[in-house]
Write an enzyme that holds these catalytic residues in place. Structure first.
Site, PDB file in Angstrom:
ATOM      1  N   ILE A 163       1.268  -5.464   9.549  1.00 16.93           N
ATOM      2  CA  ILE A 163       0.224  -6.382   9.956  1.00 16.93           C
ATOM      3  C   ILE A 163      -1.035  -6.713   9.286  1.00 16.93           C
ATOM      4  CG2 ILE A 163      -1.242  -6.277  12.033  1.00 16.93           C
ATOM      5  CD1 ILE A 163       1.136  -4.871  13.508  1.00 16.93           C
ATOM      6  N   GLY A 164      -1.261  -5.391   8.579  1.00 15.38           N
ATOM      7  CA  GLY A 164      -2.603  -5.521   7.731  1.00 15.38           C
ATOM      8  C   GLY A 164      -2.203  -6.613   6.785  1.00 15.38           C
ATOM      9  N   MET A 165      -1.315  -6.605   6.127  1.00  9.15           N
ATOM     10  CA  MET A 165      -1.218  -7.266   5.077  1.00  9.15           C
ATOM     11  C   MET A 165      -0.973  -8.881   5.157  1.00  9.15           C
ATOM     12  SD  MET A 165      -0.491  -5.930   1.992  1.00  9.15           S
ATOM     13  CE  MET A 165      -0.215  -4.458   0.929  1.00  9.15           C
ATOM     14  N   ASP A 186       0.736  -1.279  -0.068  1.00  3.14           N
ATOM     15  CA  ASP A 186      -0.128  -0.108   0.039  1.00  3.14           C
ATOM     16  C   ASP A 186       0.992   1.191  -0.087  1.00  3.14           C
ATOM     17  OD1 ASP A 186       0.906   0.223   2.664  1.00  3.14           O
ATOM     18  OD2 ASP A 186      -1.101   0.187   3.516  1.00  3.14           O
ATOM     19  N   HIS A 246      11.237 -23.570   9.440  1.00  8.42           N
ATOM     20  CA  HIS A 246      10.113 -24.358  10.319  1.00  8.42           C
ATOM     21  C   HIS A 246       8.651 -24.103   9.499  1.00  8.42           C
ATOM     22  CE1 HIS A 246      12.787 -24.168  14.117  1.00  8.42           C
ATOM     23  NE2 HIS A 246      13.212 -24.274  13.175  1.00  8.42           N
ATOM     24  N   ASN A 247       8.315 -23.073   9.232  1.00  7.31           N
ATOM     25  CA  ASN A 247       7.028 -22.692   8.665  1.00  7.31           C
ATOM     26  C   ASN A 247       6.659 -23.136   7.244  1.00  7.31           C
ATOM     27  OD1 ASN A 247       7.299 -20.017  10.916  1.00  7.31           O
ATOM     28  ND2 ASN A 247       6.415 -21.956  11.504  1.00  7.31           N
ATOM     29  N   CYS A 278       3.235  -2.939   4.045  1.00  7.87           N
ATOM     30  CA  CYS A 278       2.565  -1.740   4.403  1.00  7.87           C
ATOM     31  C   CYS A 278       3.274  -1.015   5.534  1.00  7.87           C
ATOM     32  CB  CYS A 278       1.011  -2.242   4.738  1.00  7.87           C
ATOM     33  SG  CYS A 278       0.810  -3.394   6.143  1.00  7.87           S
ATOM     34  N   GLY A 279       2.381  -0.298   6.104  1.00 10.33           N
ATOM     35  CA  GLY A 279       3.196   0.512   7.126  1.00 10.33           C
ATOM     36  C   GLY A 279       3.950  -0.397   8.283  1.00 10.33           C
ATOM     37  N   THR A 280       2.950  -1.360   8.709  1.00  5.60           N
ATOM     38  CA  THR A 280       3.473  -1.995   9.852  1.00  5.60           C
ATOM     39  C   THR A 280       3.571  -3.544   9.488  1.00  5.60           C
ATOM     40  OG1 THR A 280       1.159  -2.714  10.328  1.00  5.60           O
ATOM     41  CG2 THR A 280       2.091  -0.908  11.297  1.00  5.60           C
ATOM     42  N   HIS A 326       8.710 -30.591  11.164  1.00  3.55           N
ATOM     43  CA  HIS A 326       7.670 -29.392  10.924  1.00  3.55           C
ATOM     44  C   HIS A 326       6.685 -29.848  10.096  1.00  3.55           C
ATOM     45  CE1 HIS A 326      10.712 -27.326  12.899  1.00  3.55           C
ATOM     46  NE2 HIS A 326      11.943 -27.613  12.140  1.00  3.55           N
TER      47      HIS A 326
END
Ligand code: RB5
Length: 151
Positions: free
Chosen positions: A69-71, A8, A98-99, A65-67, A133
């Site tokens: 988090i939203g993405m 964004d 691992h993920n 994005c800014g943080t 895993h």
């Protein structure tokens, strides 16, 4: 490797820097936008990136994005996506090992470009370890299946 990338307005400048790194690594890039720093909505960019990865059209996705988090929240709504929000190199390596994360999210307002580019490089170059895993990833997929279609 083919990588889908999106941001964004809050992540636009970092996205452009990441594209420069990917070009230097000979990584093919699909940029879904945004194209400038005018205000936009991050789900509109998380969704196409995550869908391309889930469909196998791209090997990995990167979202800024800014943080971050939203993405990451939006990308993780797409079945098959394991999006990791990462702001340190230890986690960049660990989330691949691992993920088997297939999408990376970062926040331009959280870290500087030097660290962000190191994270991208490590995340792209680190292999999934499998083994113990795999059982855990199967359990995550099971949660997704159980809740598919639940409103
Ligand atoms: C946009 O102002 C900001 O909310 C967005 O970039 C992101 O940080 C959301 O999680």
């Amino acid at each position: 490797m083919k990588v889908a990338i999106g941001s964004d307005h809050g992540g636009y400048k970092l996205k452009e820097e990441i594209k420069g790194l990917l070009a230097s690594m000979n990584v093919e890039v699909v940029d879904v936008g945004c194209t400038c720093e005018d205000s936009v909505d991050y789900p509109d960019y998380a969704q196409p990136v995550a869908e391309m990865v889930a469909a196998g059209e791209c090997d990995r996705g990167i979202l800024v994005c800014g943080t971050g988090i939203g993405m990451s929240i939006a990308a993780n709504k797409i079945p098959g996506i394991r999006c990791a929000l990462v702001h340190d190199t230890f986690s960049a390596r660990a989330t691949r090992e691992h993920n088997n994360s297939n999408v990376l999210a970062m926040g331009e307002r959280v870290i500087g470009p030097g660290l962000a580019l190191d994270i991208v490089k490590i995340w792209l170059e680190t292999e999934y370890q499998g083994g113990r895993h795999e059982r855990r990833l199967e359990k995550i997929a099971g949660i997704e299946t159980k809740h598919a279609g639940v409103k």
